[in-house]
Structure formats: structure tokens, C-alpha cells
Design a protein around this motif. Structure first.
Motif, PDB file in Angstrom:
ATOM      1  N   ARG A  75       0.848  -1.188   0.000  1.00 15.60           N
ATOM      2  CA  ARG A  75       0.000   0.000   0.000  1.00 15.60           C
ATOM      3  C   ARG A  75       0.881   1.235   0.000  1.00 15.60           C
ATOM      4  N   ILE A  76       0.318   2.297  -0.516  1.00 12.68           N
ATOM      5  CA  ILE A  76       1.060   3.544  -0.624  1.00 12.68           C
ATOM      6  C   ILE A  76       0.914   4.339   0.667  1.00 12.68           C
ATOM      7  N   ARG A  77       2.027   4.903   1.115  1.00 17.55           N
ATOM      8  CA  ARG A  77       2.006   5.788   2.284  1.00 17.55           C
ATOM      9  C   ARG A  77       2.651   7.109   1.878  1.00 17.55           C
ATOM     10  N   TYR A  78       1.939   8.184   2.186  1.00 16.95           N
ATOM     11  CA  TYR A  78       2.460   9.533   1.958  1.00 16.95           C
ATOM     12  C   TYR A  78       2.819  10.124   3.315  1.00 16.95           C
ATOM     13  N   ARG A  79       3.986  10.713   3.399  1.00 20.31           N
ATOM     14  CA  ARG A  79       4.368  11.386   4.630  1.00 20.31           C
ATOM     15  C   ARG A  79       5.212  12.599   4.281  1.00 20.31           C
ATOM     16  N   SER A  80       5.368  13.481   5.245  1.00 17.72           N
ATOM     17  CA  SER A  80       6.188  14.660   5.016  1.00 17.72           C
ATOM     18  C   SER A  80       6.974  14.964   6.290  1.00 17.72           C
ATOM     19  N   TYR A  81       8.041  15.720   6.125  1.00 17.05           N
ATOM     20  CA  TYR A  81       8.876  16.099   7.262  1.00 17.05           C
ATOM     21  C   TYR A  81       9.574  17.407   6.945  1.00 17.05           C
ATOM     22  N   ASN A  82      10.075  18.061   7.975  1.00 22.13           N
ATOM     23  CA  ASN A  82      10.850  19.286   7.829  1.00 22.13           C
ATOM     24  C   ASN A  82      12.321  18.961   8.067  1.00 22.13           C
ATOM     25  N   ASP A  83      13.192  19.424   7.181  1.00 20.71           N
ATOM     26  CA  ASP A  83      14.621  19.181   7.365  1.00 20.71           C
ATOM     27  C   ASP A  83      15.202  20.212   8.341  1.00 20.71           C
ATOM     28  N   LYS A  84      16.502  20.152   8.563  1.00 20.30           N
ATOM     29  CA  LYS A  84      17.153  21.037   9.533  1.00 20.30           C
ATOM     30  C   LYS A  84      17.044  22.510   9.154  1.00 20.30           C
ATOM     31  N   GLN A  85      16.899  22.790   7.873  1.00 20.28           N
ATOM     32  CA  GLN A  85      16.759  24.174   7.420  1.00 20.28           C
ATOM     33  C   GLN A  85      15.299  24.629   7.429  1.00 20.28           C
ATOM     34  N   GLY A  86      14.386  23.756   7.872  1.00 18.60           N
ATOM     35  CA  GLY A  86      12.982  24.107   7.946  1.00 18.60           C
ATOM     36  C   GLY A  86      12.202  23.908   6.661  1.00 18.60           C
ATOM     37  N   ARG A  87      12.829  23.310   5.646  1.00 14.04           N
ATOM     38  CA  ARG A  87      12.138  23.051   4.386  1.00 14.04           C
ATOM     39  C   ARG A  87      11.286  21.798   4.494  1.00 14.04           C
ATOM     40  N   ARG A  88      10.109  21.854   3.918  1.00 14.47           N
ATOM     41  CA  ARG A  88       9.162  20.743   3.951  1.00 14.47           C
ATOM     42  C   ARG A  88       9.457  19.779   2.796  1.00 14.47           C
ATOM     43  N   HIS A  89       9.518  18.477   3.093  1.00 14.04           N
ATOM     44  CA  HIS A  89       9.741  17.439   2.090  1.00 14.04           C
ATOM     45  C   HIS A  89       8.591  16.444   2.139  1.00 14.04           C
ATOM     46  N   SER A  90       8.152  15.997   0.980  1.00 16.58           N
ATOM     47  CA  SER A  90       7.109  14.971   0.885  1.00 16.58           C
ATOM     48  C   SER A  90       7.738  13.672   0.397  1.00 16.58           C
ATOM     49  N   VAL A  91       7.296  12.565   0.959  1.00 12.37           N
ATOM     50  CA  VAL A  91       7.826  11.252   0.612  1.00 12.37           C
ATOM     51  C   VAL A  91       6.662  10.322   0.297  1.00 12.37           C
ATOM     52  N   THR A  92       6.806   9.560  -0.788  1.00 13.34           N
ATOM     53  CA  THR A  92       5.834   8.531  -1.140  1.00 13.34           C
ATOM     54  C   THR A  92       6.540   7.191  -1.039  1.00 13.34           C
ATOM     55  N   GLU A  93       5.976   6.275  -0.255  1.00 10.37           N
ATOM     56  CA  GLU A  93       6.580   4.960  -0.033  1.00 10.37           C
ATOM     57  C   GLU A  93       5.563   3.866  -0.322  1.00 10.37           C
ATOM     58  N   ILE A  94       6.080   2.701  -0.678  1.00  9.31           N
ATOM     59  CA  ILE A  94       5.252   1.512  -0.806  1.00  9.31           C
ATOM     60  C   ILE A  94       5.559   0.635   0.397  1.00  9.31           C
ATOM     61  N   LEU A  95       4.568   0.407   1.265  1.00  9.84           N
ATOM     62  CA  LEU A  95       4.733  -0.498   2.403  1.00  9.84           C
ATOM     63  C   LEU A  95       4.417  -1.896   1.894  1.00  9.84           C
ATOM     64  N   VAL A  96       5.435  -2.707   1.710  1.00 13.95           N
ATOM     65  CA  VAL A  96       5.290  -4.007   1.064  1.00 13.95           C
ATOM     66  C   VAL A  96       4.675  -5.019   2.022  1.00 13.95           C
ATOM     67  N   GLU A  97       3.647  -5.699   1.539  1.00 15.87           N
ATOM     68  CA  GLU A  97       2.964  -6.735   2.312  1.00 15.87           C
ATOM     69  C   GLU A  97       3.241  -8.127   1.762  1.00 15.87           C
ATOM     70  N   ASN A  98       3.471  -8.230   0.453  1.00 18.30           N
ATOM     71  CA  ASN A  98       3.794  -9.500  -0.207  1.00 18.30           C
ATOM     72  C   ASN A  98       4.905  -9.262  -1.211  1.00 18.30           C
ATOM     73  N   MET A  99       5.758 -10.268  -1.378  1.00 21.52           N
ATOM     74  CA  MET A  99       6.879 -10.155  -2.304  1.00 21.52           C
ATOM     75  C   MET A  99       7.118 -11.498  -2.974  1.00 21.52           C
ATOM     76  N   GLU A 100       7.464 -11.446  -4.254  1.00 21.48           N
ATOM     77  CA  GLU A 100       7.875 -12.641  -4.975  1.00 21.48           C
ATOM     78  C   GLU A 100       9.163 -12.313  -5.713  1.00 21.48           C
ATOM     79  N   MET A 101      10.138 -13.184  -5.563  1.00 19.70           N
ATOM     80  CA  MET A 101      11.418 -12.976  -6.232  1.00 19.70           C
ATOM     81  C   MET A 101      11.315 -13.555  -7.640  1.00 19.70           C
ATOM     82  N   LEU A 102      11.606 -12.736  -8.655  1.00 23.63           N
ATOM     83  CA  LEU A 102      11.448 -13.149 -10.041  1.00 23.63           C
ATOM     84  C   LEU A 102      12.766 -13.441 -10.746  1.00 23.63           C
ATOM     85  N   SER A 103      13.890 -13.107 -10.128  1.00 22.92           N
ATOM     86  CA  SER A 103      15.181 -13.401 -10.744  1.00 22.92           C
ATOM     87  C   SER A 103      15.359 -14.907 -10.814  1.00 22.92           C
TER      88      SER A 103
END
Length: 141
Positions: A75-103
Motif C-alpha cells: 500500500r502507498i504511504r504519503y508522509r512529510s517532514y521538515n529538514d534542519k533548514q525548515g524546508r518541507r519534504h514529501s515522501v511517497t513509499e510503498i509499504l510491502v505486504e507480499n513479495m515474490e522474487m522473479l530473478s
């Protein structure tokens, strides 16, 4: 769900009572094509930030490496944080629940021979869910 190639070796950190979190970059590519008027549309690659927790993170640490092909569900998770200089950053992550190795098995073994120890390790699981990886009665290998 995503299918792509791992861009970097997993970054794994341990916290509270041997719990783990692993982070990996995954590249997915949309193949280029030619329009009816002859215009060439090039390949387009997107990078995704994957996050694995607990037992699945430990499996990723042991078996997933740069260049491996993975199928993941999550599922997708959106989050944001402020760095040391006070700038706002947005992050989009995939929280993995299932995985299959295809190699292919032979590619995984030949590209990671330097990591094998003197004791024989078993082949990584073909498919594994987060629930299976955290169940102490179910071994992921």
C-alpha cells in the motif's frame, strides 16, 4: 502491485527486540513505442521507495540484492517532514505486504556467490507474504 529491478542493496536497520525495517529502491520501466505518425516515444523509468517490516525485512536482507527482479504488493504511504533548514519534504513509499522474487535461481546464485559462507544455505523463497515472514512457525527458507 509493482514489478521491477532493485536499484540498490537493501538498507536494513534493527529496532526493538530484534525487529527490522528494510528499504529498497525499485525501478519500473514503461517500454517505449512508436506512434502512428512515426514519432518515437522513449522508455520511461520510475523509481519507487519500498519499505519492508519485521520478518519480511529479514528475508530481504538475506536474499535481495541490487539488480534482482521483484514482484511486490503493498500500500502507498504519503508522509512529510521538515529538514534542519525548515524546508518541507514529501515522501511517497510503498509499504510491502507480499513479495515474490522473479530473478532466475541460477542468476541469483551466480551473482551472489561472494556472500555464501562455508555452510550450505537453502534457496530463497519464491513468494512470501509479510504474515508468513513474521510467523515464527513458518521458516522463509
Amino acid at each position: 502491485m509493482l514489478i521491477g529491478n532493485v536499484g540498490i542493496d537493501p538498507d536494513v536497520k534493527y529496532y526493538d527486540r530484534d525487529q527490522a525495517v528494510a528499504q529498497v529502491s525499485l525501478a519500473t520501466t514503461e517500454r517505449g513505442y512508436t506512434l502512428q505518425n512515426g514519432t518515437q516515444v522513449p522508455d520511461h523509468t520510475d523509481w519507487h521507495h519500498l519499505v519492508f517490516y519485521r520478518g519480511l525485512a529479514k528475508v530481504v536482507e538475506k536474499y535481495v540484492h541490487k539488480g534482482d527482479k521483484l514482484y511486490v504488493e503493498g500500500r502507498i504511504r504519503y508522509r512529510s517532514y521538515n529538514d534542519k533548514q525548515g524546508r518541507r519534504h514529501s515522501v511517497t513509499e510503498i509499504l510491502v505486504e507480499n513479495m515474490e522474487m522473479l530473478s532466475p535461481k541460477e542468476n541469483v546464485e551466480s551473482s551472489h556467490t561472494d556472500e555464501k559462507s562455508s555452510d550450505t544455505q537453502s534457496v530463497p523463497p519464491k513468494s512470501l507474504s509479510s504474515a508468513e515472514a513474521t510467523d515464527k512457525n513458518t521458516l522463509p527458507f
